[in-house]
Design a protein around this motif. Structure first.
Motif, PDB file in Angstrom:
ATOM      1  N   VAL A 294       0.858  -1.186   0.000  1.00  0.00           N
ATOM      2  CA  VAL A 294       0.000   0.000   0.000  1.00  0.00           C
ATOM      3  C   VAL A 294       0.892   1.233   0.000  1.00  0.00           C
ATOM      4  CG1 VAL A 294      -1.918   1.189   1.110  1.00  0.00           C
ATOM      5  CG2 VAL A 294      -1.640  -1.283   1.434  1.00  0.00           C
TER       6      VAL A 294
ATOM      7  N   PRO B 183      -0.119   5.879   6.414  1.00  0.00           N
ATOM      8  CA  PRO B 183      -0.880   5.089   7.380  1.00  0.00           C
ATOM      9  C   PRO B 183      -1.520   5.994   8.428  1.00  0.00           C
ATOM     10  CG  PRO B 183       1.268   4.094   6.989  1.00  0.00           C
ATOM     11  CD  PRO B 183       1.299   5.443   6.354  1.00  0.00           C
TER      12      PRO B 183
ATOM     13  N   TRP C 159      -6.518   6.751   4.018  1.00  0.00           N
ATOM     14  CA  TRP C 159      -5.701   5.551   4.205  1.00  0.00           C
ATOM     15  C   TRP C 159      -6.515   4.297   3.925  1.00  0.00           C
ATOM     16  CZ3 TRP C 159      -1.402   3.231   3.937  1.00  0.00           C
ATOM     17  CH2 TRP C 159      -1.186   1.991   4.556  1.00  0.00           C
ATOM     18  N   ARG C 160      -7.731   4.228   4.435  1.00  0.00           N
ATOM     19  CA  ARG C 160      -8.562   3.051   4.185  1.00  0.00           C
ATOM     20  C   ARG C 160      -8.822   2.895   2.695  1.00  0.00           C
ATOM     21  NH1 ARG C 160     -13.496   2.489   8.377  1.00  0.00           N
ATOM     22  NH2 ARG C 160     -13.873   0.795   6.886  1.00  0.00           N
TER      23      ARG C 160
ATOM     24  N   VAL D 200      -5.769   1.390   1.107  1.00  0.00           N
ATOM     25  CA  VAL D 200      -5.671  -0.045   1.378  1.00  0.00           C
ATOM     26  C   VAL D 200      -6.646  -0.817   0.495  1.00  0.00           C
ATOM     27  CG1 VAL D 200      -5.928  -1.864   3.106  1.00  0.00           C
ATOM     28  CG2 VAL D 200      -4.892   0.323   3.749  1.00  0.00           C
TER      29      VAL D 200
ATOM     30  N   VAL E 114       1.462  -7.102   9.028  1.00  0.00           N
ATOM     31  CA  VAL E 114       1.500  -5.749   8.456  1.00  0.00           C
ATOM     32  C   VAL E 114       2.741  -5.014   8.933  1.00  0.00           C
ATOM     33  CG1 VAL E 114       0.260  -3.605   8.038  1.00  0.00           C
ATOM     34  CG2 VAL E 114      -1.034  -5.681   8.558  1.00  0.00           C
TER      35      VAL E 114
ATOM     36  N   PHE F  79       4.190  -1.298   8.809  1.00  0.00           N
ATOM     37  CA  PHE F  79       3.866   0.098   8.512  1.00  0.00           C
ATOM     38  C   PHE F  79       5.148   0.921   8.399  1.00  0.00           C
ATOM     39  CE2 PHE F  79       0.130  -1.456  10.840  1.00  0.00           C
ATOM     40  CZ  PHE F  79      -0.892  -1.094   9.980  1.00  0.00           C
TER      41      PHE F  79
ATOM     42  N   SER G  53      -7.589   0.377  11.479  1.00  0.00           N
ATOM     43  CA  SER G  53      -8.020   0.993  10.219  1.00  0.00           C
ATOM     44  C   SER G  53      -7.711   0.090   9.034  1.00  0.00           C
ATOM     45  CB  SER G  53      -7.338   2.353  10.037  1.00  0.00           C
ATOM     46  OG  SER G  53      -5.927   2.209  10.015  1.00  0.00           O
ATOM     47  N   THR G  54      -6.588  -0.621   9.098  1.00  0.00           N
ATOM     48  CA  THR G  54      -6.187  -1.489   7.992  1.00  0.00           C
ATOM     49  C   THR G  54      -7.060  -2.737   7.935  1.00  0.00           C
ATOM     50  OG1 THR G  54      -3.916  -0.682   8.260  1.00  0.00           O
ATOM     51  CG2 THR G  54      -4.224  -2.684   6.957  1.00  0.00           C
ATOM     52  N   GLU G  55      -7.373  -3.308   9.090  1.00  0.00           N
ATOM     53  CA  GLU G  55      -8.256  -4.484   9.142  1.00  0.00           C
ATOM     54  C   GLU G  55      -9.613  -4.193   8.516  1.00  0.00           C
ATOM     55  OE1 GLU G  55      -7.732  -7.705  12.724  1.00  0.00           O
ATOM     56  OE2 GLU G  55      -8.607  -5.766  13.212  1.00  0.00           O
TER      57      GLU G  55
ATOM     58  N   THR H 167       2.914  -7.482  13.624  1.00  0.00           N
ATOM     59  CA  THR H 167       2.963  -6.133  13.057  1.00  0.00           C
ATOM     60  C   THR H 167       4.083  -5.321  13.675  1.00  0.00           C
ATOM     61  OG1 THR H 167       1.628  -4.172  12.562  1.00  0.00           O
ATOM     62  CG2 THR H 167       1.340  -5.173  14.735  1.00  0.00           C
TER      63      THR H 167
ATOM     64  N   VAL I  77       1.316  -5.587   3.380  1.00  0.00           N
ATOM     65  CA  VAL I  77       0.280  -6.401   4.021  1.00  0.00           C
ATOM     66  C   VAL I  77       0.370  -7.838   3.513  1.00  0.00           C
ATOM     67  CG1 VAL I  77      -2.205  -6.692   4.404  1.00  0.00           C
ATOM     68  CG2 VAL I  77      -1.236  -4.391   4.187  1.00  0.00           C
TER      69      VAL I  77
END
Length: 303
Positions: free
Chosen positions: A23, A27, A56-57, A60, A85, A87, A115-117, A137, A162
């Motif tokens: 990505v 982040p 950010w979402r 992703v 993950v 970052f 936020s990534t999940e 992570t 990711v």
């Protein structure tokens, strides 16, 4: 031909489903809410504190969807998964340029994961966040390809790498206590090859080596220590040439004490030599030559 046990194990590893993508973007954490007032129904109106969460979402989701399009026949993960993950955050302007530092400041790592999940679920990488049973992570500063402070495999810019790995219930038989697992990843720093064989003693015995001995105190900066070592190397080379011209053999009369050297010169396995380690290693090589008078000693401070 009947496969060997080793071949069977290798097959089980290589056939485990794995999905990875990169990505590009900033982040942003999810979870901190700001109070925006009360609704007509009398309920509090809360909004994400970070305005960067939605961008950010979206980054992703976009990256995940591109990776899905490049994997023919992709289907959302249906069972337990291990989420990994990494970052990479913007490196502060005031950060040291010659050594590695980590972002032990906001944003919170747990909120970056949140936020990534959620974005991975939106992109239909899996059916539900509850399928994540293992998470590995970390957050690091982006090094932008600077090999002096970064690894070649690290993402050069800001963003994240990711990885989603499919797990089978039987995989959990390979579990071990997580503290042991972490300890295996974080081995104790050790002296690099070439320095591990140096003699060691206490600083208290410095006087026993004579007035010509040199002490590099623990309080000396790396730059100062390198200056002292560089001066010694020049003096050693000049003296060796003079002794050779006079036909006189060397005498190991000077000891270079590096206070707390066993700690100061230690580093994690695989890390490139620091400039100070390199200079001490060169000094140690000089000490092993037949035309030198220097002995490098790692001195431990005595309280």
């Amino acid at each position: 031909m009947t496969p060997t046990d080793e071949q069977t194990v290798q097959a089980s590893v290589t056939t485990r489903r794995r999905f990875q993508f990169t990505v590009r973007g900033l982040p942003a954490p999810q979870g901190s809410k700001s109070f925006k007032g009360m609704s007509r129904a009398g309920k509090a109106i809360l909004a994400e504190s970070s305005k960067a969460v939605m961008p950010w979402r979206q980054d992703v989701v976009s990256a995940a969807c591109d990776a899905i399009d490049n994997e023919p026949g992709f289907k959302p993960f249906a069972g337990p998964v291990h989420l990994i993950v990494e970052f990479y955050l913007p490196r502060p302007k005031g950060a040291p340029k010659t050594r590695r530092v980590v972002p032990d400041v906001m944003p919170d790592l747990s909120k970056l994961i949140r936020s990534t999940e959620d974005a991975l679920k939106t992109a239909a990488v899996w059916r539900d966040d509850a399928q994540v049973v293992d998470i590995t992570t970390r957050k690091r500063y982006a090094t932008f390809g600077d090999e002096q402070i970064g690894h070649p495999w690290e993402l050069p810019g800001i963003g994240a790498v990711v990885t989603v790995v499919e797990l089978d219930h039987e995989d959990t038989w390979a579990d071990m206590p997580l503290d042991i697992h972490a300890a295996a990843r974080l081995p104790a720093p050790a002296l690099p090859a070439g320095l591990s064989g140096l003699p060691s003693t206490s600083r208290a015995s410095l006087d026993e080596w004579g007035a010509g001995s040199v002490l590099i105190p623990a309080s000396a900066t790396d730059s100062r220590a390198r200056q002292l070592i560089g001066k010694l190397l020049k003096e050693s080379a000049a003296r060796a040439r003079r002794l050779q011209e006079e036909g006189i053999g060397p005498s190991h009369a000077i000891a270079v004490f590096i206070e707390d050297g066993a700690i100061r010169l230690a580093s994690p396995f695989g890390r490139p030599l620091t400039p100070l380690q390199h200079d001490v290693l060169q000094l140690a090589r000089e000490a092993r030559e037949a035309d030198t008078e220097i002995v490098v000693v790692l001195a431990a401070t005595v309280e």
